[in-house]
Design a protein around this motif. Structure first.
Motif, short mmCIF file in Angstrom:
data_model
loop_
_atom_site.label_atom_id
_atom_site.label_comp_id
_atom_site.label_asym_id
_atom_site.label_seq_id
_atom_site.Cartn_x
_atom_site.Cartn_y
_atom_site.Cartn_z
N UNK A 46 21.39 79.48 51.29
CA UNK A 46 22.49 80.07 52.42
C UNK A 46 21.79 81.17 53.00
N UNK A 47 22.00 81.07 54.49
CA UNK A 47 21.37 82.19 54.97
C UNK A 47 19.94 81.81 55.70
N UNK A 48 19.36 80.68 55.25
CA UNK A 48 18.18 80.22 55.90
C UNK A 48 18.34 79.82 57.33
N UNK A 49 17.35 80.15 58.08
CA UNK A 49 17.68 79.53 59.68
C UNK A 49 17.04 78.18 59.99
N UNK A 50 17.30 77.54 60.99
CA UNK A 50 16.71 76.27 61.13
C UNK A 50 16.35 76.26 62.68
N UNK A 51 15.11 75.85 63.03
CA UNK A 51 15.18 75.41 64.49
C UNK A 51 15.78 73.86 64.77
N UNK A 52 16.56 74.03 65.56
CA UNK A 52 17.36 72.53 65.74
C UNK A 52 16.69 71.82 66.79
N UNK A 53 16.16 70.62 66.43
CA UNK A 53 15.15 69.68 67.28
C UNK A 53 15.96 68.44 67.73
N UNK A 54 15.78 68.23 68.60
CA UNK A 54 16.19 66.93 69.45
C UNK A 54 15.16 65.78 69.59
N UNK A 56 14.17 61.80 70.47
CA UNK A 56 14.48 60.78 71.20
C UNK A 56 15.36 61.34 72.39
N UNK A 57 14.83 62.37 73.10
CA UNK A 57 15.72 62.95 74.11
C UNK A 57 14.80 63.34 75.22
N UNK A 58 15.45 63.57 76.45
CA UNK A 58 14.72 63.93 77.51
C UNK A 58 14.81 65.37 77.82
N UNK A 59 14.14 66.34 77.61
CA UNK A 59 12.85 66.27 76.87
C UNK A 59 13.26 66.39 75.45
N UNK A 60 12.26 65.84 74.65
CA UNK A 60 12.36 66.17 73.22
C UNK A 60 11.76 67.77 72.99
N UNK A 61 12.54 68.33 72.00
CA UNK A 61 12.10 69.75 71.64
C UNK A 61 13.12 70.40 70.95
N UNK A 112 12.67 74.23 74.49
CA UNK A 112 11.26 74.61 74.00
C UNK A 112 10.73 73.04 73.76
N UNK A 113 10.16 72.47 74.75
CA UNK A 113 9.77 70.99 74.71
C UNK A 113 8.89 70.97 73.76
N UNK A 114 8.79 69.66 73.21
CA UNK A 114 7.42 69.37 72.45
C UNK A 114 6.15 69.76 73.17
N UNK A 115 5.98 69.35 74.23
CA UNK A 115 5.19 69.55 75.19
C UNK A 115 4.42 71.07 75.03
N UNK A 116 5.41 72.06 75.03
CA UNK A 116 5.18 73.44 74.91
C UNK A 116 4.64 73.70 73.64
N UNK A 117 5.39 73.16 72.40
CA UNK A 117 5.13 73.58 71.38
C UNK A 117 3.39 72.89 71.06
N UNK A 118 3.10 72.01 71.46
CA UNK A 118 1.60 71.61 71.49
C UNK A 118 0.61 72.45 71.96
N UNK A 119 1.10 73.26 72.89
CA UNK A 119 0.20 74.10 73.91
C UNK A 119 0.25 75.37 73.64
N UNK A 120 1.14 75.99 72.52
CA UNK A 120 1.21 77.43 72.21
C UNK A 120 0.30 77.62 71.16
#
Length: 161
Positions: A46-54, A56-61, A112-120
């Motif tokens: 309890x208290x842990x935080x999570x990035x919420x990822x979509x 099969x979406x446009x855009x995914x991220x 924050x698109x998957x593409x952005x994650x890839x290039x960061x």
DNA sequence: GCCAACGTTGGC
DNA sequence: GCCAACGTTGGC
């Protein structure tokens, strides 16, 4: 144990960040992968935080942040014969599958698109970037979490490759 | 809609 | 315990 960070995947047509924002909190049910279950059982507090990822979406991220507000417990959908996620191997005595509860923290102004994650720089080790990675619950380092939420707030320092 | 990658199942 | 077949995930 200090607060930990996670990435949780969902298809927005099934359950989106807008759904969580509306509901305030939700039971994260239907996880049917042993590795993901073990993260819920052994890792999530309890208290842990999570990035919420979509996916099969446009855009995914990553579209926002959620926080664990209820620790692992038997997944009721596994025990319900009428539920799509029913698993006859799961019983009250031996539930097999688990669920945690998440509460809404924030929806990012921009995906924050998957593409952005890839290039960061700094995110190279993120599991979600690995080809063929299907795990729906993944651990994320504090540094990765910080970088991604920074990107969402328009902090582009170090972003350009 | 395609298909690569992966986890699970079941025959042996 | 091996491994082929199968079903699912998820980016594209």
């Amino acid at each position: 144990m200090p607060q930990q960070h996670w990435l949780i995947k969902t298809e927005p047509t099934s359950y989106s960040i807008d759904d969580l924002k509306r509901d305030k909190r939700t039971a994260w049910t239907g996880v049917r992968n042993y590795q993901a279950r073990n993260f819920m059982r052994d890792g999530m507090k309890v208290g842990d935080t999570a990035l919420f990822y979509h996916s099969s979406a446009e855009p995914t991220g990553v579209v926002g942040v959620a926080r664990v507000c209820g620790a692992a417990r038997p997944d009721p959908t596994a025990l319900d014969p009428k539920d799509d996620h029913h698993d006859p191997k799961s019983t009250k005595q031996d539930p097999i599958w688990l669920a945690v509860d998440f509460e809404f923290v924030e929806k990012f102004a921009k995906v924050v698109a998957l593409e952005t994650l890839r290039t960061t720089p700094g995110l190279e080790g993120m599991q979600v970037l690995r080809r063929g990675q299907r795990l729906s619950i993944q651990p994320v380092t504090e540094e990765e979490f910080r970088i991604v939420t920074g990107l969402a707030r328009g902090n582009t320092r170090g972003k350009v490759r």
